[in-house]
Design a protein around this motif. Structure first.
Motif, PDB file in Angstrom:
ATOM      1  N   MET A 161       0.830  -1.198   0.000  1.00 14.14           N
ATOM      2  CA  MET A 161       0.000   0.000   0.000  1.00 14.14           C
ATOM      3  C   MET A 161       0.869   1.254   0.000  1.00 14.14           C
ATOM      4  O   MET A 161       0.582   2.233  -0.705  1.00 14.14           O
ATOM      5  CB  MET A 161      -0.933   0.004   1.211  1.00 14.14           C
ATOM      6  CG  MET A 161      -1.796   1.267   1.337  1.00 14.14           C
ATOM      7  SD  MET A 161      -2.898   1.558  -0.069  1.00 14.14           S
ATOM      8  CE  MET A 161      -4.303   0.542   0.413  1.00 14.14           C
TER       9      MET A 161
ATOM     10  N   THR B 130      -2.746  -2.019  -9.838  1.00 13.81           N
ATOM     11  CA  THR B 130      -2.458  -2.327  -8.427  1.00 13.81           C
ATOM     12  C   THR B 130      -3.743  -2.779  -7.727  1.00 13.81           C
ATOM     13  O   THR B 130      -4.131  -3.937  -7.832  1.00 13.81           O
ATOM     14  CB  THR B 130      -1.839  -1.103  -7.721  1.00 13.81           C
ATOM     15  OG1 THR B 130      -2.682   0.047  -7.927  1.00 13.81           O
ATOM     16  CG2 THR B 130      -0.444  -0.812  -8.260  1.00 13.81           C
TER      17      THR B 130
ATOM     18  N   TYR C 212       2.176   1.836  -3.479  1.00 17.19           N
ATOM     19  CA  TYR C 212       1.086   2.331  -4.338  1.00 17.19           C
ATOM     20  C   TYR C 212       0.831   3.815  -4.083  1.00 17.19           C
ATOM     21  O   TYR C 212       0.717   4.621  -5.025  1.00 17.19           O
ATOM     22  CB  TYR C 212      -0.165   1.499  -4.067  1.00 17.19           C
ATOM     23  CG  TYR C 212      -1.464   2.108  -4.510  1.00 17.19           C
ATOM     24  CD1 TYR C 212      -1.739   2.317  -5.858  1.00 17.19           C
ATOM     25  CD2 TYR C 212      -2.441   2.473  -3.569  1.00 17.19           C
ATOM     26  CE1 TYR C 212      -2.946   2.879  -6.265  1.00 17.19           C
ATOM     27  CE2 TYR C 212      -3.641   3.027  -3.962  1.00 17.19           C
ATOM     28  CZ  TYR C 212      -3.891   3.228  -5.309  1.00 17.19           C
ATOM     29  OH  TYR C 212      -5.083   3.782  -5.705  1.00 17.19           O
TER      30      TYR C 212
ATOM     31  N   TYR D  89      -3.068  -5.076  -0.529  1.00 15.53           N
ATOM     32  CA  TYR D  89      -2.978  -3.669  -0.136  1.00 15.53           C
ATOM     33  C   TYR D  89      -3.710  -3.401   1.178  1.00 15.53           C
ATOM     34  O   TYR D  89      -3.205  -2.674   2.039  1.00 15.53           O
ATOM     35  CB  TYR D  89      -3.508  -2.777  -1.274  1.00 15.53           C
ATOM     36  CG  TYR D  89      -2.731  -2.989  -2.540  1.00 15.53           C
ATOM     37  CD1 TYR D  89      -1.525  -2.332  -2.761  1.00 15.53           C
ATOM     38  CD2 TYR D  89      -3.164  -3.913  -3.502  1.00 15.53           C
ATOM     39  CE1 TYR D  89      -0.777  -2.556  -3.896  1.00 15.53           C
ATOM     40  CE2 TYR D  89      -2.422  -4.150  -4.649  1.00 15.53           C
ATOM     41  CZ  TYR D  89      -1.226  -3.471  -4.843  1.00 15.53           C
ATOM     42  OH  TYR D  89      -0.476  -3.720  -5.973  1.00 15.53           O
TER      43      TYR D  89
END
Length: 291
Positions: free
Chosen positions: A135, A161, A138, A225
């Protein structure tokens, strides 16, 4: 059924577009909280399976969707502001339940920690108690694209993603939606992402300590994530937390494939409406583990 739409003024400061799906046979109302960059349209499938049993309320944040034309867009809105908006809408619509998706969970947990008197249960979808390595990567990659208002690369980043398990049709919807966003929406999301990266997410765990109502955390098995493991950190803090994993599914849960839609629907309805289980309307092979 078409919703009843209205612009609701919040604290004399914000004007919020709302959609109220009325069900004359229902005695409970549920309010849904969007994730980042999303509008009420993102809950289209969710409304279809909730509305037969509940009154359903959707809304756009002041900077997004059909709310943005009614507001000024100077200073970014903080998650605390979003929590205050949610609390006002809970009272306005006399809501009994809340369902949030992704980073909508941040404002939802902040609001629920204030123990709104009407709320009985809440579902927190695709949210976790910490920013893990995938995460963080990203979000850090997204900061530059958002600051540059680089619509193409923001869309590519989302679809490669957190959206990588979405079908191609939904990825095209993402492309179209992201390309239509105003510059102030990119500034808002840049502010939000920077806030997430620089602040200690312990505040969400602290919120969970103050929430006494039943919470259901729903996460996708393949979601790296907001992972199942990171969501379960809440088990040590929320007194009435339960957890459900949607098998063979990533971050976007009921959008990703028919089986995920079925399992998400069964988990939510089984938690929010126990009569479904008693009457055998929730499939026997779907078990929600209450811990």
């Amino acid at each position: 059924m078409m919703p009843k739409t209205a612009i609701v003024e919040i604290c004399g400061k914000y004007k919020v577009h709302t959609e109220h799906y009325l069900n004359t046979a229902a005695n409970k109302t549920i309010i849904l909280v969007n994730g980042s960059l999303a509008t009420t349209a993102s809950f289209a499938q969710t409304v279809r399976y909730l509305q037969p049993r509940f009154n359903v309320v959707l809304y756009d944040q002041p900077y997004a969707g059909q709310s943005k034309q009614h507001n000024l867009h100077g200073e970014p809105i903080r998650k605390e502001d979003e929590a205050a908006i949610l609390l006002e809408l809970i009272e306005h619509f006399c809501a009994h339940h809340v369902l949030s998706f992704s980073w909508g969970g941040a404002a939802t947990l902040l609001a629920l920690a204030q123990q709104p008197r009407r709320i009985e249960k809440a579902v927190i979808g695709s949210f976790a108690a910490r920013v893990n390595a995938p995460m963080r990567d990203y979000l850090e990659r997204g900061l530059n694209h958002l600051q540059a208002c680089d619509r193409l690369n923001v869309s590519r980043l989302i679809n490669s993603t957190i959206g990588k398990h979405l079908p191609s049709l939904f990825k095209r919807f993402n492309d179209r939606h992201v390309s239509s966003l105003a510059e102030h929406e990119y500034r808002q999301m840049h502010f939000h992402v920077n806030e997430v990266l620089t602040q200690n997410t312990h505040c969400y765990v602290a919120c969970a300590n103050a929430i006494e109502i039943p919470l259901l955390f729903v996460n996708g098995e393949w979601d790296e994530y907001t992972s199942v493991e990171d969501a379960r950190i809440f088990a040590d803090h929320a007194p009435q937390a339960s957890f459900y994993t949607i098998r063979n599914t990533g971050h976007f849960l009921d959008m990703e494939h028919p089986a995920a839609l079925h399992d998400t629907r069964q988990a939510l309805l089984g938690f929010l409406d126990p009569a479904c289980r008693k009457q055998g309307r929730v499939a026997s092979d779907i078990q929600v583990n209450y811990v």
